[in-house]
Design a protein around this motif. Structure first.
Motif, PDB file in Angstrom:
ATOM      1  N   ASP B   1       0.832  -1.192   0.000  1.00 14.58           N
ATOM      2  CA  ASP B   1       0.000   0.000   0.000  1.00 14.58           C
ATOM      3  C   ASP B   1       0.869   1.244   0.000  1.00 14.58           C
ATOM      4  OD1 ASP B   1      -2.028  -1.701   2.394  1.00 14.58           O
ATOM      5  OD2 ASP B   1      -2.243  -1.619   0.230  1.00 14.58           O
ATOM      6  N   ALA B   2       0.496   2.214  -0.831  1.00 12.38           N
ATOM      7  CA  ALA B   2       1.291   3.425  -0.950  1.00 12.38           C
ATOM      8  C   ALA B   2       1.270   4.191   0.368  1.00 12.38           C
ATOM      9  CB  ALA B   2       0.734   4.294  -2.065  1.00 12.38           C
ATOM     10  N   LYS B   3       2.396   4.791   0.710  1.00 10.32           N
ATOM     11  CA  LYS B   3       2.479   5.628   1.883  1.00 10.32           C
ATOM     12  C   LYS B   3       2.537   7.081   1.440  1.00 10.32           C
ATOM     13  CE  LYS B   3       4.709   2.434   5.092  1.00 10.32           C
ATOM     14  NZ  LYS B   3       4.071   1.285   4.510  1.00 10.32           N
ATOM     15  N   THR B   4       2.245   7.957   2.361  1.00  6.47           N
ATOM     16  CA  THR B   4       2.262   9.380   2.044  1.00  6.47           C
ATOM     17  C   THR B   4       3.237  10.111   2.938  1.00  6.47           C
ATOM     18  OG1 THR B   4       0.463   9.852   3.586  1.00  6.47           O
ATOM     19  CG2 THR B   4      -0.165   9.286   1.333  1.00  6.47           C
ATOM     20  N   THR B   5       3.736  11.227   2.429  1.00  6.21           N
ATOM     21  CA  THR B   5       4.641  12.089   3.191  1.00  6.21           C
ATOM     22  C   THR B   5       4.081  13.490   3.186  1.00  6.21           C
ATOM     23  OG1 THR B   5       6.536  10.744   2.506  1.00  6.21           O
ATOM     24  CG2 THR B   5       7.003  12.893   3.450  1.00  6.21           C
ATOM     25  N   GLN B   6       3.917  14.052   4.379  1.00  7.50           N
ATOM     26  CA  GLN B   6       3.404  15.408   4.513  1.00  7.50           C
ATOM     27  C   GLN B   6       4.302  16.197   5.467  1.00  7.50           C
ATOM     28  OE1 GLN B   6      -0.832  13.637   5.538  1.00  7.50           O
ATOM     29  NE2 GLN B   6      -1.053  15.810   5.052  1.00  7.50           N
ATOM     30  N   PRO B   7       4.392  17.511   5.261  1.00 10.64           N
ATOM     31  CA  PRO B   7       5.137  18.306   6.248  1.00 10.64           C
ATOM     32  C   PRO B   7       4.402  18.260   7.586  1.00 10.64           C
ATOM     33  CG  PRO B   7       3.969  19.716   4.698  1.00 10.64           C
ATOM     34  CD  PRO B   7       3.844  18.325   4.179  1.00 10.64           C
ATOM     35  N   PRO B   8       5.123  18.216   8.682  1.00 11.49           N
ATOM     36  CA  PRO B   8       4.445  18.086   9.979  1.00 11.49           C
ATOM     37  C   PRO B   8       3.590  19.285  10.355  1.00 11.49           C
ATOM     38  CG  PRO B   8       6.810  18.366  10.272  1.00 11.49           C
ATOM     39  CD  PRO B   8       6.582  18.156   8.821  1.00 11.49           C
ATOM     40  N   SER B   9       3.975  20.476   9.906  1.00 12.51           N
ATOM     41  CA  SER B   9       3.193  21.647  10.288  1.00 12.51           C
ATOM     42  C   SER B   9       3.327  22.747   9.238  1.00 12.51           C
ATOM     43  CB  SER B   9       3.652  22.177  11.659  1.00 12.51           C
ATOM     44  OG  SER B   9       4.992  22.625  11.600  1.00 12.51           O
ATOM     45  N   MET B  10       2.297  23.598   9.207  1.00 11.80           N
ATOM     46  CA  MET B  10       2.287  24.753   8.309  1.00 11.80           C
ATOM     47  C   MET B  10       1.480  25.861   8.966  1.00 11.80           C
ATOM     48  SD  MET B  10       1.527  23.186   4.532  1.00 11.80           S
ATOM     49  CE  MET B  10       1.583  24.799   3.806  1.00 11.80           C
ATOM     50  N   ASP B  11       1.829  27.092   8.632  1.00 16.17           N
ATOM     51  CA  ASP B  11       1.048  28.243   9.055  1.00 16.17           C
ATOM     52  C   ASP B  11       0.426  28.901   7.839  1.00 16.17           C
ATOM     53  OD1 ASP B  11       3.354  29.382  11.667  1.00 16.17           O
ATOM     54  OD2 ASP B  11       1.787  27.840  11.653  1.00 16.17           O
ATOM     55  N   CYS B  12      -0.687  29.550   8.064  1.00 16.43           N
ATOM     56  CA  CYS B  12      -1.353  30.264   6.985  1.00 16.43           C
ATOM     57  C   CYS B  12      -2.063  31.469   7.590  1.00 16.43           C
ATOM     58  CB  CYS B  12      -2.352  29.345   6.291  1.00 16.43           C
ATOM     59  SG  CYS B  12      -3.321  30.140   4.999  1.00 16.43           S
ATOM     60  N   ALA B  13      -2.026  32.583   6.859  1.00 18.46           N
ATOM     61  CA  ALA B  13      -2.737  33.773   7.325  1.00 18.46           C
ATOM     62  C   ALA B  13      -4.211  33.662   6.989  1.00 18.46           C
ATOM     63  CB  ALA B  13      -2.140  35.021   6.681  1.00 18.46           C
ATOM     64  N   GLU B  14      -5.025  34.105   7.904  1.00 20.95           N
ATOM     65  CA  GLU B  14      -6.469  34.082   7.691  1.00 20.95           C
ATOM     66  C   GLU B  14      -6.837  34.832   6.423  1.00 20.95           C
ATOM     67  OE1 GLU B  14      -8.621  36.047  10.790  1.00 20.95           O
ATOM     68  OE2 GLU B  14     -10.469  34.915  10.416  1.00 20.95           O
ATOM     69  N   GLY B  15      -7.710  34.222   5.623  1.00 24.68           N
ATOM     70  CA  GLY B  15      -8.139  34.848   4.376  1.00 24.68           C
ATOM     71  C   GLY B  15      -7.295  34.491   3.170  1.00 24.68           C
ATOM     72  N   ARG B  16      -6.115  33.950   3.436  1.00 21.49           N
ATOM     73  CA  ARG B  16      -5.249  33.546   2.331  1.00 21.49           C
ATOM     74  C   ARG B  16      -5.494  32.081   1.998  1.00 21.49           C
ATOM     75  NH1 ARG B  16      -1.078  37.327   1.789  1.00 21.49           N
ATOM     76  NH2 ARG B  16      -0.727  36.304  -0.219  1.00 21.49           N
ATOM     77  N   ALA B  17      -4.978  31.684   0.838  1.00 23.64           N
ATOM     78  CA  ALA B  17      -5.105  30.279   0.447  1.00 23.64           C
ATOM     79  C   ALA B  17      -4.087  29.433   1.214  1.00 23.64           C
ATOM     80  CB  ALA B  17      -4.872  30.133  -1.047  1.00 23.64           C
ATOM     81  N   ALA B  18      -4.543  28.286   1.647  1.00 21.45           N
ATOM     82  CA  ALA B  18      -3.653  27.322   2.306  1.00 21.45           C
ATOM     83  C   ALA B  18      -3.407  26.191   1.318  1.00 21.45           C
ATOM     84  CB  ALA B  18      -4.276  26.783   3.581  1.00 21.45           C
ATOM     85  N   ASN B  19      -2.129  25.937   1.029  1.00 23.90           N
ATOM     86  CA  ASN B  19      -1.757  24.883   0.085  1.00 23.90           C
ATOM     87  C   ASN B  19      -1.008  23.800   0.842  1.00 23.90           C
ATOM     88  OD1 ASN B  19      -2.443  26.184  -2.661  1.00 23.90           O
ATOM     89  ND2 ASN B  19      -1.253  27.750  -1.625  1.00 23.90           N
ATOM     90  N   LEU B  20      -1.633  22.653   0.968  1.00 24.97           N
ATOM     91  CA  LEU B  20      -1.033  21.568   1.739  1.00 24.97           C
ATOM     92  C   LEU B  20      -0.542  20.481   0.795  1.00 24.97           C
ATOM     93  CD1 LEU B  20      -3.712  22.696   3.522  1.00 24.97           C
ATOM     94  CD2 LEU B  20      -2.657  21.153   5.148  1.00 24.97           C
ATOM     95  N   PRO B  21       0.777  20.245   0.782  1.00 21.91           N
ATOM     96  CA  PRO B  21       1.324  19.247  -0.143  1.00 21.91           C
ATOM     97  C   PRO B  21       1.329  17.838   0.440  1.00 21.91           C
ATOM     98  CG  PRO B  21       3.109  20.368   0.981  1.00 21.91           C
ATOM     99  CD  PRO B  21       1.825  20.956   1.528  1.00 21.91           C
ATOM    100  N   CYS B  22       1.364  16.884  -0.468  1.00 25.24           N
ATOM    101  CA  CYS B  22       1.441  15.482  -0.061  1.00 25.24           C
ATOM    102  C   CYS B  22       2.193  14.700  -1.145  1.00 25.24           C
ATOM    103  CB  CYS B  22       0.039  14.909   0.130  1.00 25.24           C
ATOM    104  SG  CYS B  22       0.012  13.164   0.607  1.00 25.24           S
ATOM    105  N   ASN B  23       3.153  13.926  -0.727  1.00 26.34           N
ATOM    106  CA  ASN B  23       3.849  13.052  -1.656  1.00 26.34           C
ATOM    107  C   ASN B  23       3.385  11.620  -1.490  1.00 26.34           C
ATOM    108  OD1 ASN B  23       5.586  14.878  -3.007  1.00 26.34           O
ATOM    109  ND2 ASN B  23       6.881  14.983  -1.196  1.00 26.34           N
ATOM    110  N   HIS B  24       3.109  10.978  -2.607  1.00 25.70           N
ATOM    111  CA  HIS B  24       2.700   9.566  -2.597  1.00 25.70           C
ATOM    112  C   HIS B  24       3.307   8.905  -3.814  1.00 25.70           C
ATOM    113  CE1 HIS B  24      -0.462  11.649  -4.906  1.00 25.70           C
ATOM    114  NE2 HIS B  24      -0.774  12.277  -3.792  1.00 25.70           N
TER     115      HIS B  24
END
Lengths: 117, 112
Positions: B1-24
């Motif tokens: 089964d494929a595993k995923t890798t994500q950054p442990p934490s991210m910050d984003c300013a309210e009202g801005r776009a949040a882009n969350l990456p994932c490697n698989h």
């Protein structure tokens, strides 16, 4: 949308007693439900797959005699923690699968926080 | 089964776009990419899923690269209530009953 209800939301019990947690799919039928456990600041860990009308399938390392699962109907699965000990204190979450087996969406209950004293 | 890798934490300013990456990178052809989030002390909430095409719903957009080795979840206008742990999950094959295996996820903190 699909709703999964879990009861109770929290429970405190004494060491050595058993606790039953219910998981219900309110507006859909679920032939398969899943039970997870989550310790503080950790991710969800799958414990077992509950299948309606048949025995549950347990993940490696999960004691089936300690965590009894019953899935007697298409809308209800129960998890009984038998002879609970303080190390069983955790957040238990169930989920139910809606739809066909291909690309289904899992809906989660809001969890049950178990504290064993 | 494929595993995923994500950054442990991210910050984003309210009202801005949040882009969350994932490697698989080991995803197989019939495995879907699912995104869930978990707000503190609640059960996970389904956000979106996709196979190879980009997807959009009322909550978010999912962008999957052409080679399917990575994806990005986009919350177009993040609010404080979007603060949560976001899980990118590659669904195991149907022979395993469709169970979802959670990794560590990304803790998104939306700041005012």
């Amino acid at each position: 949308g699909a709703v999964v209800s879990q009861h109770p939301s929290w429970v405190i019990c004494k060491s050595g007693t058993s606790v039953k947690i219910e998981c219900r799919s309110l507006d859909f039928q679920a032939t398969t439900m899943f039970w997870y456990r989550q310790f503080p600041k950790q991710s969800l860990m799958l414990m077992a797959t509950s299948n309606e009308g048949s025995k549950a399938t347990y993940e490696q390392g999960v004691e089936k005699d300690k965590f009894l699962i019953n899935h007697a109907s298409l809308t209800l699965s129960t998890l009984t923690v038998t002879s609970a000990h303080p190390e069983d204190s955790s957040f238990y979450i169930c989920s139910a699968r809606e739809g066909s087996s291909d690309g289904p969406t899992l809906h989660f209950g809001n969890g049950t926080r178990l504290t064993v004293t | 089964d494929a595993k995923t890798t994500q950054p442990p934490s991210m910050d984003c300013a309210e009202g801005r776009a949040a882009n969350l990456p994932c490697n698989h990178s080991t995803i197989s052809g019939n495995e879907y990419v699912y995104w869930y989030r978990q707000i503190h002390s609640q059960g996970p909430q389904y956000i979106i899923h996709g196979l190879k095409n980009n997807e959009t719903n009322e909550m978010a957009s999912l962008i999957i690269t052409e080679d399917r080795k990575s994806s990005t979840l986009i919350l177009p206008h993040a609010t404080l209530r979007d603060t949560a742990v976001y899980y990118c999950i590659v669904r195991v094959s149907s022979s395993n009953t469709g169970k979802l295996i959670f990794g560590q996820g990304t803790t998104l903190q939306v700041k005012p």
